[in-house]
Motif scaffolding. Structure first.
Motif, PDB file in Angstrom:
ATOM      1  N   ILE A  49       0.852  -1.195   0.000  1.00 57.10           N
ATOM      2  CA  ILE A  49       0.000   0.000   0.000  1.00 57.10           C
ATOM      3  C   ILE A  49       0.886   1.243   0.000  1.00 57.10           C
ATOM      4  O   ILE A  49       0.639   2.193  -0.741  1.00 57.10           O
ATOM      5  CB  ILE A  49      -0.969  -0.001   1.197  1.00 57.10           C
ATOM      6  N   GLY A  50       1.927   1.224   0.806  1.00 58.77           N
ATOM      7  CA  GLY A  50       2.864   2.347   0.818  1.00 58.77           C
ATOM      8  C   GLY A  50       3.482   2.578  -0.549  1.00 58.77           C
ATOM      9  O   GLY A  50       3.608   3.717  -1.009  1.00 58.77           O
ATOM     10  N   LEU A  51       3.851   1.495  -1.214  1.00 62.48           N
ATOM     11  CA  LEU A  51       4.406   1.620  -2.564  1.00 62.48           C
ATOM     12  C   LEU A  51       3.374   2.186  -3.538  1.00 62.48           C
ATOM     13  O   LEU A  51       3.718   2.969  -4.429  1.00 62.48           O
ATOM     14  CB  LEU A  51       4.901   0.261  -3.068  1.00 62.48           C
ATOM     15  N   ALA A  52       2.114   1.807  -3.353  1.00 62.01           N
ATOM     16  CA  ALA A  52       1.049   2.294  -4.235  1.00 62.01           C
ATOM     17  C   ALA A  52       0.747   3.773  -3.999  1.00 62.01           C
ATOM     18  O   ALA A  52       0.225   4.449  -4.888  1.00 62.01           O
ATOM     19  CB  ALA A  52      -0.215   1.454  -4.039  1.00 62.01           C
ATOM     20  N   ILE A  53       1.070   4.282  -2.829  1.00 61.29           N
ATOM     21  CA  ILE A  53       0.843   5.699  -2.518  1.00 61.29           C
ATOM     22  C   ILE A  53       1.842   6.589  -3.255  1.00 61.29           C
ATOM     23  O   ILE A  53       1.510   7.701  -3.676  1.00 61.29           O
ATOM     24  CB  ILE A  53       0.931   5.938  -0.991  1.00 61.29           C
ATOM     25  N   LEU A  54       3.050   6.105  -3.435  1.00 64.13           N
ATOM     26  CA  LEU A  54       4.127   6.953  -3.955  1.00 64.13           C
ATOM     27  C   LEU A  54       3.845   7.580  -5.326  1.00 64.13           C
ATOM     28  O   LEU A  54       3.987   8.804  -5.463  1.00 64.13           O
ATOM     29  CB  LEU A  54       5.446   6.177  -3.957  1.00 64.13           C
ATOM     30  N   PRO A  55       3.450   6.829  -6.360  1.00 67.57           N
ATOM     31  CA  PRO A  55       3.249   7.479  -7.670  1.00 67.57           C
ATOM     32  C   PRO A  55       2.167   8.567  -7.684  1.00 67.57           C
ATOM     33  O   PRO A  55       2.426   9.674  -8.179  1.00 67.57           O
ATOM     34  CB  PRO A  55       2.902   6.312  -8.605  1.00 67.57           C
ATOM     35  N   PRO A  56       0.965   8.319  -7.139  1.00 67.73           N
ATOM     36  CA  PRO A  56      -0.017   9.410  -7.178  1.00 67.73           C
ATOM     37  C   PRO A  56       0.375  10.594  -6.299  1.00 67.73           C
ATOM     38  O   PRO A  56       0.063  11.741  -6.630  1.00 67.73           O
ATOM     39  CB  PRO A  56      -1.324   8.768  -6.703  1.00 67.73           C
ATOM     40  N   LEU A  57       1.081  10.338  -5.216  1.00 69.50           N
ATOM     41  CA  LEU A  57       1.529  11.440  -4.366  1.00 69.50           C
ATOM     42  C   LEU A  57       2.595  12.262  -5.087  1.00 69.50           C
ATOM     43  O   LEU A  57       2.599  13.492  -5.007  1.00 69.50           O
ATOM     44  CB  LEU A  57       2.057  10.918  -3.030  1.00 69.50           C
ATOM     45  N   ARG A  58       3.464  11.602  -5.826  1.00 77.22           N
ATOM     46  CA  ARG A  58       4.486  12.319  -6.599  1.00 77.22           C
ATOM     47  C   ARG A  58       3.817  13.231  -7.625  1.00 77.22           C
ATOM     48  O   ARG A  58       4.240  14.369  -7.820  1.00 77.22           O
ATOM     49  CB  ARG A  58       5.430  11.332  -7.280  1.00 77.22           C
ATOM     50  N   ARG A  59       2.749  12.743  -8.276  1.00 66.37           N
ATOM     51  CA  ARG A  59       2.028  13.575  -9.251  1.00 66.37           C
ATOM     52  C   ARG A  59       1.300  14.733  -8.570  1.00 66.37           C
ATOM     53  O   ARG A  59       1.182  15.816  -9.138  1.00 66.37           O
ATOM     54  CB  ARG A  59       1.023  12.727 -10.035  1.00 66.37           C
ATOM     55  N   LEU A  60       0.831  14.501  -7.354  1.00 71.87           N
ATOM     56  CA  LEU A  60       0.069  15.524  -6.631  1.00 71.87           C
ATOM     57  C   LEU A  60       0.969  16.639  -6.109  1.00 71.87           C
ATOM     58  O   LEU A  60       0.684  17.822  -6.299  1.00 71.87           O
ATOM     59  CB  LEU A  60      -0.694  14.874  -5.470  1.00 71.87           C
ATOM     60  N   ASP A  61       2.069  16.269  -5.451  1.00 72.37           N
ATOM     61  CA  ASP A  61       2.946  17.274  -4.848  1.00 72.37           C
ATOM     62  C   ASP A  61       4.302  16.628  -4.569  1.00 72.37           C
ATOM     63  O   ASP A  61       4.399  15.730  -3.736  1.00 72.37           O
ATOM     64  CB  ASP A  61       2.323  17.799  -3.549  1.00 72.37           C
TER      65      ASP A  61
END
Length: 157
Positions: free
Chosen positions: A105-117
């Motif tokens: 889940i932590g790994l899945a958070i990284l790409p959309p968070l990178r796109r967000l901010d």
């Protein structure tokens, strides 16, 4: 399904709709005894296995809470965080089915968070990936720069 009015077990489905991005079904039912109509929700369960082996239900709220700390002081709205949590859940369901490790889940958070901010991404990644020095930050920033260069439109012919 028990009727909320008369407690009869017999009902018929009048209408079904997929809701919450496809992870739940809303059903309108009618009691065959008293004709009362009522709504039921059927939701698929996503289980998370934590590092200590304990299994619990996936929580978008936990994703939001963890990411919100990384976004503190940044121009990220609550709606942005809700969308990110939804995207993470959809991604995890697609990749892992009905059970996933917390680490994934932590790994899945990284790409959309990178796109967000990207600043929030670096904050989250620093904790999640256990950065221990400024070199870890520098390496992650270099990776971000390489990705930006790879996505930059080419000029010329």
């Amino acid at each position: 399904m028990l009727c909320p009015s008369c407690r009869c077990e017999d009902s018929r489905v009048v209408d079904s709709r997929v809701v919450e991005g496809g992870i739940a079904i809303r059903r309108r039912r009618e009691c065959l005894q008293c004709l009362t109509r009522f709504t039921t929700m059927e939701r698929s369960v996503l289980l998370v296995t934590k590092r200590n082996g304990v299994t619990e239900e996936f929580s978008r709220e936990k994703v939001i809470k963890g990411v919100k700390q990384a976004c503190q002081g940044r121009d990220v709205s609550d709606d942005d965080l809700k969308l990110l949590a939804h995207e993470v859940e959809q991604s995890v369901r697609a990749d892992y089915g009905s059970q996933v490790n917390a680490h994934d889940i932590g790994l899945a958070i990284l790409p959309p968070l990178r796109r967000l901010d990207e600043v929030a991404y670096l904050r989250f990644a620093s904790v999640y990936k256990s950065f221990s020095s400024s070199e870890d930050f520098e390496a992650e920033i270099a990776l971000l720069r390489r990705q930006h260069q790879g996505n930059a439109p080419s000029s010329g012919s």
